[in-house]
Design a protein around this motif. Structure first.
Motif, PDB file in Angstrom:
ATOM      1  N   GLU A  90      11.400   0.358  -4.032  1.00 20.10           N
ATOM      2  CA  GLU A  90      10.662  -0.092  -2.672  1.00 20.10           C
ATOM      3  C   GLU A  90       9.470  -0.829  -2.883  1.00 20.10           C
ATOM      4  OE1 GLU A  90      10.119   3.495  -0.448  1.00 20.10           O
ATOM      5  OE2 GLU A  90      12.555   4.005  -0.592  1.00 20.10           O
ATOM      6  N   LYS A  91       9.222  -1.687  -2.114  1.00 17.57           N
ATOM      7  CA  LYS A  91       8.112  -2.703  -2.208  1.00 17.57           C
ATOM      8  C   LYS A  91       6.657  -1.724  -1.480  1.00 17.57           C
ATOM      9  CE  LYS A  91       6.344  -7.095  -1.013  1.00 17.57           C
ATOM     10  NZ  LYS A  91       6.763  -8.570  -0.192  1.00 17.57           N
ATOM     11  N   LYS A  92       5.388  -1.903  -2.016  1.00 14.92           N
ATOM     12  CA  LYS A  92       4.133  -1.149  -1.693  1.00 14.92           C
ATOM     13  C   LYS A  92       3.851  -1.992  -0.500  1.00 14.92           C
ATOM     14  CE  LYS A  92       2.906   0.494  -6.188  1.00 14.92           C
ATOM     15  NZ  LYS A  92       1.781   0.690  -7.549  1.00 14.92           N
TER      16      LYS A  92
END
Length: 473
Positions: free
Chosen positions: A330-332
């Motif tokens: 998942e992207k921050k």
């Protein structure tokens, strides 16, 4: 007999018994020549008549030569016909001179006969540093006009200007009996006064002064004395205490040697019957490490895990840690990135403040730091002294110069029952040659050596002789 018959037939009557008919052929023996193979018969003439005949023949030959060459006897000829003055002949001299000036045949062969002239060799006419030498020559010409002379010429003029020094022979020179004696090794040696004040390097290169020995050659490889004094117990009449101390020292050396021999014998000895390996011990040694692997393999095949495997499964059945967002892919978000930057900045500031605080507190630790420095210097001094002491102790020990180690010789001693009552009954111990040889090894002058072993090149062949074999008892 044949000669007598011929004389009787001719009717010659001689006056003496040795008379002979001249009409008969002459015999060699009758003429005095003797046989052909005798050297005495080689000469044609003998006696004074023959000598007179030879002189007469030589005189006639000389007169015939004068008549043939001069036209008459020399004594009758005038001096003008016999002698003349050679004034020279110009034509003859010119021919002789032309023959001398004519080149040799070999030079004519080597001459260049080509019509094309040879190229000029420019390098043969060039002079190295010609411009420099030309400038230097012009400079000295200008200086010579001003009265300046080069140093070489100036020294030469001074040398010519000075009168040669007269050689004065000292009365002590030579082998006069009045000359005083002197020590050739002392500093006031008159032979060395001639070399005083001269350059040391010049004296060394001209062999007038020996080269100074380097300092390392003045140091001995060992500080041990050349001749060591033995222990008091080795004297011919030692005291009881010193003799017992020497015996104790020899006893300890013998014990060490015996222990080393026993240790080597134990390592090399063959095992006894009780210690010998049996079939059971050999089989157990061969199966070492194989039984556990077989058990683990059987358990895997049966499907029943072992106790250790069960514990590992129970330990691994706990709650699994949650996966991070990065691991999950998942992207921050922007907020999460800002929080991480702020936390990193705060951590760096805390570390900087802690370092500053510790640096400030070190001011109050000066006394403890000084004690640590003193303790460290004392430790370094102790190590240095230990190294020096170890170096001094090893300086007296023999070094390892070859493949063999130095071994101390056996002590020369006598037992209490062997002590002599007088010098006449004293039995000598040891050898001077062996003692000096061991001393050279101990003082690191030569490497330890052992006696060369005799190795036969060919096998000895024993032959029984036939005569010995024939003897039967």
């Amino acid at each position: 007999m044949a000669g007598a018959d011929a004389e009787a037939a001719s009717g010659f009557l001689g006056f003496g018994p040795g008379s002979r008919d001249p009409a008969l052929p002459r015999s060699r023996r009758a003429g005095g020549k003797g046989p052909r193979n005798r050297k005495k018969g080689w000469k044609r003439w003998r006696g004074p008549e023959a000598k007179l005949g030879r002189e007469l023949g030589e005189w006639l030959d000389e007169k015939a030569a004068e008549m043939r060459q001069l036209g008459g006897p020399v004594s009758e000829k005038p001096d003008e016909s016999l002698f003349f003055v050679d004034t020279g002949d110009e034509e003859k001299d010119r021919k002789q001179k032309r023959a001398k000036e004519k080149p040799l045949k070999v030079d004519l062969i080597l001459q260049i006969d080509s019509k094309v002239p040879a190229p000029k060799d420019i390098l043969a006419h060039q002079v190295p540093n010609a411009k420099k030498l030309k400038r230097k020559r012009r400079l000295w010409e200008k200086l010579a006009e001003k009265g300046v002379v080069p140093r070489k010429e100036r020294l030469l003029q001074e040398r010519l200007r000075k009168a040669p020094a007269e050689k004065t022979t000292s009365p002590e020179a030579g082998s006069s009996a009045s000359r005083a004696f002197y020590d050739i090794w002392s500093d006031a040696n008159p032979l060395d006064q001639v070399l005083a004040g001269k350059d040391t390097w010049f004296l060394e290169q001209t062999k007038k002064k020996p080269v100074k020995r380097p300092g390392r050659m003045l140091k001995t490889p060992s500080q041990l004395p050349a001749v060591e004094v033995i222990a008091p117990g080795g004297s011919y009449n030692p005291s009881f205490q010193s003799h017992q101390a020497l015996l104790l020292q020899a006893h300890e050396i013998e014990l060490k040697r015996q222990k080393a021999e026993e240790k080597l014998a134990n390592q090399l000895r063959f095992p006894t019957v009780n210690e010998a390996p049996t079939q059971e011990t050999v089989f157990r040694e061969q199966c070492e490490g194989l039984l556990e692997e077989d058990n683990s393999g059987d358990e895997e095949e049966g499907g029943e895990p072992s106790q250790a495997a069960k514990e590992e499964l129970q330990a691994g059945s706990g709650p699994a840690p949650p996966l991070s967002l990065a691991a999950a892919g998942e992207k921050k978000t922007e907020r999460q990135r800002k929080k991480e930057k702020e936390a990193k900045r705060l951590r760096a500031r805390e570390l900087n403040e802690k370092a500053v605080r510790l640096r400030r507190q070190e001011v109050f630790r000066l006394r403890s730091i000084g004690l640590q420095v003193k303790r460290w210097e004392a430790e370094l001094l102790r190590r240095r002294r230990a190294r020096e002491a170890r170096r001094k102790a090893e300086a007296d020990k023999p070094r390892r110069l070859g493949r063999l180690k130095y071994q101390d010789p056996d002590l020369d001693l006598q037992l209490s029952t062997e002590l002599a009552e007088s010098l006449r009954t004293l039995r000598p111990e040891g050898s001077i040659l062996k003692d000096r040889f061991k001393s050279l090894q101990k003082r690191n002058l030569i490497e330890p050596r052992e006696r060369a072993k005799f190795k036969r090149k060919y096998r000895v062949k024993y032959v029984e002789k036939r005569a010995f074999r024939a003897i039967t008892l």
